[in-house]
Structures are given as C-alpha cells and as structure tokens.
Design a protein around this motif. Structure first.
Motif, PDB file in Angstrom:
ATOM      1  N   ARG A  33       0.835  -1.217   0.000  1.00  0.00           N
ATOM      2  CA  ARG A  33       0.000   0.000   0.000  1.00  0.00           C
ATOM      3  C   ARG A  33       0.859   1.252   0.000  1.00  0.00           C
ATOM      4  O   ARG A  33       0.505   2.255  -0.627  1.00  0.00           O
ATOM      5  CB  ARG A  33      -0.951  -0.015   1.194  1.00  0.00           C
ATOM      6  CG  ARG A  33      -1.886   1.155   1.248  1.00  0.00           C
ATOM      7  CD  ARG A  33      -2.899   1.141   0.099  1.00  0.00           C
ATOM      8  NE  ARG A  33      -3.696   2.357   0.161  1.00  0.00           N
ATOM      9  CZ  ARG A  33      -3.951   3.118  -0.891  1.00  0.00           C
ATOM     10  NH1 ARG A  33      -3.522   2.795  -2.078  1.00  0.00           N
ATOM     11  NH2 ARG A  33      -4.676   4.210  -0.765  1.00  0.00           N
ATOM     12  N   GLU A  36       1.796   1.972  -3.513  1.00  0.00           N
ATOM     13  CA  GLU A  36       0.642   2.476  -4.254  1.00  0.00           C
ATOM     14  C   GLU A  36       0.429   3.960  -3.978  1.00  0.00           C
ATOM     15  O   GLU A  36       0.207   4.749  -4.894  1.00  0.00           O
ATOM     16  CB  GLU A  36      -0.622   1.707  -3.875  1.00  0.00           C
ATOM     17  CG  GLU A  36      -0.649   0.268  -4.346  1.00  0.00           C
ATOM     18  CD  GLU A  36      -1.853  -0.488  -3.823  1.00  0.00           C
ATOM     19  OE1 GLU A  36      -2.825   0.156  -3.349  1.00  0.00           O
ATOM     20  OE2 GLU A  36      -1.839  -1.729  -3.876  1.00  0.00           O
ATOM     21  N   LYS A  37       0.488   4.328  -2.704  1.00  0.00           N
ATOM     22  CA  LYS A  37       0.298   5.728  -2.323  1.00  0.00           C
ATOM     23  C   LYS A  37       1.415   6.606  -2.878  1.00  0.00           C
ATOM     24  O   LYS A  37       1.167   7.724  -3.333  1.00  0.00           O
ATOM     25  CB  LYS A  37       0.225   5.845  -0.802  1.00  0.00           C
ATOM     26  CG  LYS A  37      -1.044   5.249  -0.225  1.00  0.00           C
ATOM     27  CD  LYS A  37      -0.986   5.091   1.261  1.00  0.00           C
ATOM     28  CE  LYS A  37      -1.282   6.351   1.995  1.00  0.00           C
ATOM     29  NZ  LYS A  37      -1.360   6.152   3.456  1.00  0.00           N
ATOM     30  N   VAL A  39       3.287   6.046  -5.623  1.00  0.00           N
ATOM     31  CA  VAL A  39       3.133   6.169  -7.075  1.00  0.00           C
ATOM     32  C   VAL A  39       2.043   7.186  -7.420  1.00  0.00           C
ATOM     33  O   VAL A  39       2.190   7.962  -8.366  1.00  0.00           O
ATOM     34  CB  VAL A  39       2.830   4.793  -7.713  1.00  0.00           C
ATOM     35  CG1 VAL A  39       2.419   4.935  -9.167  1.00  0.00           C
ATOM     36  CG2 VAL A  39       4.039   3.883  -7.593  1.00  0.00           C
ATOM     37  N   GLU A  40       0.965   7.203  -6.644  1.00  0.00           N
ATOM     38  CA  GLU A  40      -0.119   8.163  -6.873  1.00  0.00           C
ATOM     39  C   GLU A  40       0.362   9.600  -6.742  1.00  0.00           C
ATOM     40  O   GLU A  40      -0.126  10.480  -7.443  1.00  0.00           O
ATOM     41  CB  GLU A  40      -1.257   7.936  -5.876  1.00  0.00           C
ATOM     42  CG  GLU A  40      -2.041   6.671  -6.091  1.00  0.00           C
ATOM     43  CD  GLU A  40      -3.033   6.409  -4.963  1.00  0.00           C
ATOM     44  OE1 GLU A  40      -3.146   7.235  -4.030  1.00  0.00           O
ATOM     45  OE2 GLU A  40      -3.694   5.358  -5.011  1.00  0.00           O
ATOM     46  N   ARG A  41       1.322   9.846  -5.848  1.00  0.00           N
ATOM     47  CA  ARG A  41       1.774  11.204  -5.558  1.00  0.00           C
ATOM     48  C   ARG A  41       2.967  11.638  -6.397  1.00  0.00           C
ATOM     49  O   ARG A  41       3.252  12.835  -6.491  1.00  0.00           O
ATOM     50  CB  ARG A  41       2.098  11.311  -4.079  1.00  0.00           C
ATOM     51  CG  ARG A  41       0.848  11.062  -3.223  1.00  0.00           C
ATOM     52  CD  ARG A  41       1.127  11.117  -1.760  1.00  0.00           C
ATOM     53  NE  ARG A  41       1.428  12.502  -1.396  1.00  0.00           N
ATOM     54  CZ  ARG A  41       1.966  12.845  -0.237  1.00  0.00           C
ATOM     55  NH1 ARG A  41       2.246  11.931   0.652  1.00  0.00           N
ATOM     56  NH2 ARG A  41       2.214  14.110   0.032  1.00  0.00           N
ATOM     57  N   ASP A  49       8.777  15.326  -6.097  1.00  0.00           N
ATOM     58  CA  ASP A  49       9.232  13.937  -6.174  1.00  0.00           C
ATOM     59  C   ASP A  49      10.414  13.697  -5.244  1.00  0.00           C
ATOM     60  O   ASP A  49      10.472  12.684  -4.547  1.00  0.00           O
ATOM     61  CB  ASP A  49       9.629  13.560  -7.606  1.00  0.00           C
ATOM     62  CG  ASP A  49       8.440  13.411  -8.527  1.00  0.00           C
ATOM     63  OD1 ASP A  49       7.286  13.478  -8.055  1.00  0.00           O
ATOM     64  OD2 ASP A  49       8.676  13.225  -9.740  1.00  0.00           O
TER      65      ASP A  49
END
Length: 72
Positions: A33, A36-37, A39-41, A49
C-alpha cells in the motif's frame, strides 16, 4: 547533502514496487500500500518527487533536531 546535489531516482516495477536509488545505488524498495500511495503522488514536479522519495527512505529532516547552543 542537499537533494539538488545528489538527487534520488526511482523505478516503478511491474509488480508495483518502487525502487529508490541515490548515487546509483538502491537505497530502499517500497512495496504494498505504501508503494501504491507513493506512485499516486509522484510525477507532479521534480522538487515534490525528491521530497516524497526522501521521506520514503527516511532521509529527511524531521524538524526535531537540536540546534547547538547560541554563543555570543
């Protein structure tokens, strides 16, 4: 060392993990998770970044470091 002088780089794998590199060496792999979080940001701009990657590795100032005593 400032992030401008030695920036982080990253690679998102097909499995969904995020491999974070600095100085050509892998410093951490983020999975699950958290990946996932992350990559979303990622992808907004380079400065954002870099801050996200620094936080993912734990290599950032937390603001709670003690300053040396002030001497007049």
């Amino acid at each position: 060392m400032p992030l401008d002088d030695d920036p982080f780089d990253y690679q998102v794998t097909q499995a969904g993990t995020v491999r974070v590199f600095r100085g050509g060496r892998e410093v951490v792999t983020v999975a699950g998770r958290a990946a996932e979080k992350l990559v979303e940001r990622l992808g907004v701009d380079d400065a954002t970044d870099q801050q996200l990657l620094a936080r993912a590795t734990g290599n950032y100032r937390r603001g709670n470091e003690r300053l040396p005593p002030h001497r007049p």
